[in-house]
Design a protein around this motif. Structure first.
Motif, PDB file in Angstrom:
ATOM      1  N   THR A 137       0.825  -1.215   0.000  1.00 31.36           N
ATOM      2  CA  THR A 137       0.000   0.000   0.000  1.00 31.36           C
ATOM      3  C   THR A 137       0.854   1.258   0.000  1.00 31.36           C
ATOM      4  O   THR A 137       0.374   2.351   0.300  1.00 31.36           O
ATOM      5  CB  THR A 137      -0.921   0.011   1.229  1.00 31.36           C
ATOM      6  N   PRO A 150       0.108   6.084  -5.953  1.00 38.29           N
ATOM      7  CA  PRO A 150      -0.316   4.893  -5.210  1.00 38.29           C
ATOM      8  C   PRO A 150       0.183   3.605  -5.856  1.00 38.29           C
ATOM      9  O   PRO A 150       0.594   3.590  -7.023  1.00 38.29           O
ATOM     10  CB  PRO A 150      -1.841   4.974  -5.289  1.00 38.29           C
ATOM     11  N   ALA A 152      -1.259   1.243  -7.275  1.00 38.95           N
ATOM     12  CA  ALA A 152      -2.407   0.739  -8.023  1.00 38.95           C
ATOM     13  C   ALA A 152      -1.933  -0.010  -9.260  1.00 38.95           C
ATOM     14  O   ALA A 152      -0.826   0.208  -9.759  1.00 38.95           O
ATOM     15  CB  ALA A 152      -3.330   1.884  -8.424  1.00 38.95           C
ATOM     16  N   VAL A 183      -4.651  -1.666  -3.001  1.00 33.20           N
ATOM     17  CA  VAL A 183      -5.415  -0.419  -2.980  1.00 33.20           C
ATOM     18  C   VAL A 183      -6.327  -0.426  -4.205  1.00 33.20           C
ATOM     19  O   VAL A 183      -6.430  -1.428  -4.907  1.00 33.20           O
ATOM     20  CB  VAL A 183      -4.462   0.791  -2.987  1.00 33.20           C
ATOM     21  N   ASN A 187      -6.381   4.305 -10.770  1.00 28.11           N
ATOM     22  CA  ASN A 187      -6.277   5.615 -10.140  1.00 28.11           C
ATOM     23  C   ASN A 187      -5.885   6.655 -11.172  1.00 28.11           C
ATOM     24  O   ASN A 187      -4.860   6.528 -11.844  1.00 28.11           O
ATOM     25  CB  ASN A 187      -5.241   5.583  -9.015  1.00 28.11           C
TER      26      ASN A 187
END
Length: 276
Positions: A137, A150, A152, A183, A187
């Motif tokens: 994460t 992130p 992602a 996550v 994004n």
């Protein structure tokens, strides 16, 4: 003028030669990237298979510098392993930073502590043979931009665009594939308009943001039997109608479900007119 990589053994390869290259067996491993486009322009790079490892940075990436554009990078298969050791950064599978075209037709990307694909420019086409698995994460930088991203599976970073290849026409087209991350799997860095992501297929570990769906598609907000989330075309359910019908409700974003008990069922896109 291109490289054909069927599989490889050795360390980082910088693409830029005018001589086609072929190598066989083993793993191509590099501290900062296994394959980089370097200062190439208008080159064709095709990867068919092999094992590729980037221990600290992206596994495969292009160059965001002005003039390093017009490259066509095709990935048809292979295993791509990404990790990170530098503090403040995250790992990355593919880093697309310039006005180049990526055709990701296949390949498995196993990324520890980072993102699957990070795009800041160009065109990235992701198809059904692609599998991206991201663990962790962590948030952190990718490349030379200070934005914290992130971990992602798919990321488009259009925050503070200052890359020479950045364009409003840049897009990540996703028509298939398997995308998993701890996550949110997709994004667009909080963008709500022109997210540069257009998803019309694939399976995801979390619901796809509506603003990241391709035109005419909407997220299905409940998981399928495999526990994955998908997108579907939106419309209305038409059964046994024999008159002129105009449908203009552009707010109808619920995917069509065929219950299998009615006749004359069709998908009907908002704003379309027809005789049924």
């Amino acid at each position: 003028n291109g490289w054909i990589i069927r599989s490889f053994s050795g360390s980082t390869t910088t693409v830029g030669s005018t001589t086609p290259e072929e190598a066989f067996t083993g793993t191509l491993s590099g501290q900062e990237g296994a394959i980089i486009t370097g200062k190439s322009a208008n080159a064709n790079i095709t990867i068919f298979n092999g094992n590729f490892e980037g221990r600290d940075n992206a596994v495969i990436f292009d160059n965001g510098t002005a003039g390093c554009t017009g490259n066509d990078i095709t990935i048809n298969g292979g295993t791509f392993i990404g990790g990170i050791t530098s503090g403040g950064y995250i790992a990355c599978g593919i880093y697309a930073a310039n006005n180049n075209t990526w055709n990701v037709n296949g390949g498995t990307f196993n990324i520890t502590g980072g993102a699957g694909i990070v795009q800041r420019a160009g065109v990235v086409n992701v198809k059904d043979g692609v599998v991206i698995n991201c663990t962790g994460t962590a948030v952190g930088k990718v490349g030379d931009k200070a934005t914290a991203l992130p971990s992602a599976a798919l990321v488009y970073d259009n925050t503070n665009p200052n890359y020479p290849g950045e364009s409003t026409n840049a897009v990540m087209n996703v028509t298939g594939g398997q995308f998993t991350s701890a996550v949110g799997a997709v994004n667009a860095m909080n963008a709500t308009t022109n997210t540069h992501i257009a998803i019309s297929g694939g399976e995801f570990s979390s619901a796809v943001p509506a603003e990241c769906c391709a035109e005419g598609f909407a997220p299905v907000t409940t998981p399928n039997s495999d526990g994955k989330y998908v997108v579907d075309e939106y419309g209305v359910l038409l059964t046994n109608i024999s008159k002129n019908l105009t449908y203009h409700d552009t707010t109808a974003l619920t995917p069509v479900v065929n219950e299998g008990t009615s006749t004359g069922i069709t998908k009907w896109t908002a704003g379309q007119t027809a005789t049924v």
